[in-house]
Design an enzyme around this catalytic site. Structure first.
Site, PDB file in Angstrom:
ATOM      1  N   GLN A 140      -0.566   5.097   6.996  1.00 16.79           N
ATOM      2  CA  GLN A 140      -0.341   4.131   5.912  1.00 16.79           C
ATOM      3  C   GLN A 140       0.804   3.192   6.269  1.00 16.79           C
ATOM      4  OE1 GLN A 140      -2.774   4.763   4.011  1.00 16.79           O
ATOM      5  NE2 GLN A 140      -2.536   3.032   2.638  1.00 16.79           N
ATOM      6  N   ASP A 144     -10.640   4.785   3.503  1.00 18.72           N
ATOM      7  CA  ASP A 144     -10.510   3.372   3.864  1.00 18.72           C
ATOM      8  C   ASP A 144     -11.808   2.806   4.418  1.00 18.72           C
ATOM      9  OD1 ASP A 144      -7.889   3.150   3.100  1.00 18.72           O
ATOM     10  OD2 ASP A 144      -7.061   3.497   5.093  1.00 18.72           O
ATOM     11  N   GLU A 155      -7.362  -6.327 -46.822  1.00 16.02           N
ATOM     12  CA  GLU A 155      -6.686  -7.109 -45.780  1.00 16.02           C
ATOM     13  C   GLU A 155      -6.405  -8.543 -46.233  1.00 16.02           C
ATOM     14  OE1 GLU A 155      -8.856  -6.827 -42.102  1.00 16.02           O
ATOM     15  OE2 GLU A 155      -8.225  -4.750 -41.778  1.00 16.02           O
ATOM     16  N   HIS A 163     -14.185 -12.919 -45.963  1.00 18.52           N
ATOM     17  CA  HIS A 163     -14.971 -11.965 -45.199  1.00 18.52           C
ATOM     18  C   HIS A 163     -15.971 -11.254 -46.116  1.00 18.52           C
ATOM     19  CE1 HIS A 163     -12.108 -12.670 -42.018  1.00 18.52           C
ATOM     20  NE2 HIS A 163     -12.643 -11.729 -41.236  1.00 18.52           N
ATOM     21  N   HIS A 195       0.307  -0.353   8.028  1.00 21.39           N
ATOM     22  CA  HIS A 195      -0.199  -1.546   7.351  1.00 21.39           C
ATOM     23  C   HIS A 195       0.833  -2.667   7.296  1.00 21.39           C
ATOM     24  CE1 HIS A 195      -4.173  -0.645   5.728  1.00 21.39           C
ATOM     25  NE2 HIS A 195      -3.778   0.586   5.474  1.00 21.39           N
ATOM     26  N   GLU A 225      -1.304   5.019  -5.092  1.00 24.06           N
ATOM     27  CA  GLU A 225      -2.576   4.378  -4.743  1.00 24.06           C
ATOM     28  C   GLU A 225      -3.491   5.410  -4.071  1.00 24.06           C
ATOM     29  OE1 GLU A 225      -4.074   0.611  -1.974  1.00 24.06           O
ATOM     30  OE2 GLU A 225      -2.126   1.554  -1.619  1.00 24.06           O
ATOM     31  N   HIS A 226      -2.980   6.094  -3.065  1.00 20.52           N
ATOM     32  CA  HIS A 226      -3.707   7.163  -2.369  1.00 20.52           C
ATOM     33  C   HIS A 226      -2.893   8.445  -2.491  1.00 20.52           C
ATOM     34  CE1 HIS A 226      -4.359   3.365  -0.047  1.00 20.52           C
ATOM     35  NE2 HIS A 226      -5.630   3.721  -0.135  1.00 20.52           N
ATOM     36  N   THR A 236       0.823  -1.205   0.000  1.00 18.62           N
ATOM     37  CA  THR A 236       0.000   0.000   0.000  1.00 18.62           C
ATOM     38  C   THR A 236       0.861   1.261   0.000  1.00 18.62           C
ATOM     39  OG1 THR A 236      -1.934   1.014   1.049  1.00 18.62           O
ATOM     40  CG2 THR A 236      -0.213   0.154   2.511  1.00 18.62           C
TER      41      THR A 236
END
Length: 450
Positions: free
Chosen positions: A272, A376, A430, A435, A275, A342-343, A250
């Site tokens: 943080q 959170d 192509e 097709h 964690h 992340e944050h 984190t």
């Protein structure tokens, strides 16, 4: 306690060169992949028996079965602290408000008269949701995974969380909580109406979901944060199942100027860091005075909290954490965009204006009254977010994570006839004549005249 990186004085490099100057935790998923491979294949071949063996090996718990009995889930809710229940219920309520508004609706576009394309959104049929255990218990992760899946309309949800082993603090001989996941995890499942829960952790939980066992039907998708073994197992099964992200350690980054309160900034960095020893705490600022004040403030706040020696100090002192000094907030913005946190907190004058200019972040927290801890638990936003710089290309978990867009093409004969010559021309360009022939066959092998 925390290192400094001084980027003042010279023009900042661009792109990858700037990213290489910034702190980041070492998180080698590829190396872990080889270690989880035999675990995953053992689950594939032996099913529940392998899960039970791994519970004893990794968690110190002797299980008789991996599925949590319904009565244990109900009992966990009955015994839940009323204050914790009220907080979880409010977290769920706020998350539902936000995620319900994310649901996309079917839309039909008329391309030409007689030709339409409809995009409908179909939920994934069955999802496995992982709630980590280990150092901490995360009922909030249950909320953040289950709510968007439910709001997307996923019909079948299963939760896996590690069985709890003997608690060192008690010295007891019996597995804590009877070898079940933490009771607060179970109570959160009960509040959300999830009754399929498994006492399985780590890579083996992802393998259980991916392959299925005697107890657990296979899923289409696995979401939820976890350690490096969970991330490696997700990589191993990519293609067989969908995943949200390979969650790494984190991260918090704070972009701050001289108006920021060093008490707030220090507290948020510490929040943080608690964690995990690999958690990243990064302050980016153009104010040397603020940097000094934050560094000074870290000492007493760290000393006054919990998890100091095993998590917070290693996290703050690690190579993944730093105070980054820049010449200006413009340079600071370049740094946080290169970092892709992340944050990301913005604690500056006119914070909303700076937040509006950020391009790369999992979630942005604006001003002094929107700390990451709010997100959170009770902001209503989702806290399952991209890590390791992946915010430059990936989003956090949302209702959209559990939906698949399907195009429905509906053309009349005349509408097809009108565009056949273009299709045939492009098919031949192509070198895929069959097709074009698929259209010619509908008109007697002739291209309709325009």
């Amino acid at each position: 306690m925390i290192s400094r990186i001084d980027l003042r004085g010279d023009a900042l490099p661009e792109g990858g060169a700037l990213r290489d100057l910034l702190p980041r935790a070492e998180f080698d998923v590829e190396a872990a992949l080889e270690k989880v491979r035999p675990i995953c294949e053992d689950v594939h071949h032996r099913g529940d028996a392998a899960l039970i063996d791994f519970a004893e090996k990794f968690d110190g718990v002797a299980l008789e079965q991996v599925r949590v009995p319904a009565e244990a889930i109900e009992a966990a809710l009955e015994q839940l602290d009323p204050a914790v229940r009220a907080a979880l219920e409010e977290s769920i309520r706020r998350a539902r408000i936000v995620h319900r508004n994310q649901r996309r609706t079917e839309h039909t576009t008329q391309v030409v008269p007689g030709g339409t394309v409809t995009e409908k959104w179909v939920p994934v049929e069955r999802v496995g949701l992982y709630a980590p255990g280990g150092r901490s218990v995360y009922p909030s992760s249950v909320v953040m995974n289950v709510v968007p899946a439910q709001e997307a309309g996923v019909a079948s949800l299963a939760v896996a969380s590690p069985p709890q082993a003997v608690a060192p603090r008690t010295g007891g001989d019996d597995p804590e909580f009877g070898g079940l996941p933490h009771p607060t995890i179970l109570a959160a499942c009960a509040l959300l109406g999830v009754d399929e829960v498994y006492a399985v952790g780590g890579a083996q939980a992802v393998a259980m979901f991916a392959y299925g066992t005697e107890s657990c039907a296979p899923v289409n998708m696995v979401t939820g944060p976890g350690n490096i073994w969970v991330a490696a197992a997700k990589r191993y099964f990519t293609g067989r199942i969908g995943i949200d992200t390979e969650a790494g350690p984190t991260e918090i980054a704070v972009l701050a100027d001289s108006t920021a309160d060093p008490v707030h900034v220090a507290a948020d960095l510490i929040s943080q860091a608690e964690h995990d020893p690999l958690a990243a705490a990064v302050l980016v600022t153009d104010s040397a005075d603020l940097a000094d004040a934050v560094e000074k403030e870290l000492e007493p706040q760290v000393a006054a909290t919990k998890h100091v020696e095993d998590r917070i100090k290693p996290a703050l002192a690690g190579k993944q954490s730093a105070i980054v000094l820049v010449d200006s907030l413009e340079d600071g913005l370049k740094v946080v965009d290169a970092y892709g946190a992340e944050h990301l907190e913005i604690q500056t004058a006119d914070a909303a204006a700076w937040a509006a200019r950020v391009r790369n972040a999992g979630a942005i927290f604006v001003g002094p009254w929107a700390p990451v801890s709010l997100g959170d638990y009770c902001a209503g936003s989702n806290h399952v977010l991209p890590t390791g710089g992946c915010a430059c290309h990936s989003s956090g978990l949302s209702v959209q994570s559990f939906l698949r867009g399907i195009h429905i093409v509906d053309y009349t004969r005349d509408a097809l006839a009108e565009v056949t010559h273009h299709v045939v021309t492009l098919a031949e360009a192509e070198d895929l004549p069959a097709h074009g022939a698929a259209l010619k066959a509908r008109f007697g092998w002739k291209v309709p005249q325009q």
